[in-house]
Scaffold this motif. Structure first.
Motif, PDB file in Angstrom:
ATOM      1  N   ALA A  63      38.192  39.738  29.675  1.00  0.00           N
ATOM      2  CA  ALA A  63      39.620  40.065  29.683  1.00  0.00           C
ATOM      3  C   ALA A  63      39.960  41.035  30.805  1.00  0.00           C
ATOM      4  O   ALA A  63      40.960  40.857  31.508  1.00  0.00           O
ATOM      5  N   GLY A  64      39.150  42.061  30.991  1.00  0.00           N
ATOM      6  CA  GLY A  64      39.446  43.075  31.997  1.00  0.00           C
ATOM      7  C   GLY A  64      38.983  42.705  33.388  1.00  0.00           C
ATOM      8  O   GLY A  64      39.764  42.707  34.332  1.00  0.00           O
ATOM      9  N   GLY A  65      37.712  42.370  33.507  1.00  0.00           N
ATOM     10  CA  GLY A  65      37.129  42.112  34.815  1.00  0.00           C
ATOM     11  C   GLY A  65      37.489  40.767  35.411  1.00  0.00           C
ATOM     12  O   GLY A  65      37.657  40.635  36.620  1.00  0.00           O
ATOM     13  N   MET A  66      37.618  39.774  34.538  1.00  0.00           N
ATOM     14  CA  MET A  66      37.891  38.417  35.024  1.00  0.00           C
ATOM     15  C   MET A  66      39.336  37.982  34.790  1.00  0.00           C
ATOM     16  O   MET A  66      39.718  36.879  35.152  1.00  0.00           O
ATOM     17  N   LYS A  67      40.107  38.834  34.130  1.00  0.00           N
ATOM     18  CA  LYS A  67      41.514  38.518  33.821  1.00  0.00           C
ATOM     19  C   LYS A  67      41.626  37.247  32.968  1.00  0.00           C
ATOM     20  O   LYS A  67      42.494  36.407  33.180  1.00  0.00           O
ATOM     21  N   MET A  68      40.706  37.095  32.007  1.00  0.00           N
ATOM     22  CA  MET A  68      40.699  35.931  31.121  1.00  0.00           C
ATOM     23  C   MET A  68      40.804  36.407  29.670  1.00  0.00           C
ATOM     24  O   MET A  68      39.807  36.780  29.067  1.00  0.00           O
TER      25      MET A  68
END
Length: 92
Positions: A63-68
């Motif tokens: 969620a944070g690092g990959m924006k998923m």
């Protein structure tokens, strides 16, 4: 301007390919864990365990690092994530 898309555009083709593969893996990861969590309350069964901690960190990184973020269709995974997020230890 979105810097992450700029970085991917400027990256060598093999890096862009790695990112795409990782995103596909993450989508499959979400789908697999959603199915698992339809049958048990926690990743490894009936009790909270280190498996839940590991999965929670993985989902947070996605969620944070990959924006998923977790897709809304994955209701079991969403509910599990909410339950684990509410634990005092996840806020430490």
């Amino acid at each position: 301007m979105d810097r992450s898309s700029d970085a991917l555009t400027l990256a060598p083709p093999w890096i862009a390919a790695c990112v795409i593969v990782q995103m596909l893996w993450t989508k499959n990861f979400f789908a697999d864990f959603n199915e698992r969590l339809k049958t048990v309350p926690f990743v490894a069964g009936d009790e909270f365990s280190v498996a839940d901690i590991t999965t929670f960190v993985t989902v947070d990184f996605a969620a944070g690092g990959m924006k998923m973020n977790i897709p809304t269709a994955f209701d079991a995974l969403q509910a599990w994530y909410g339950k684990v997020s509410d634990r005092a230890s996840s806020k430490a």
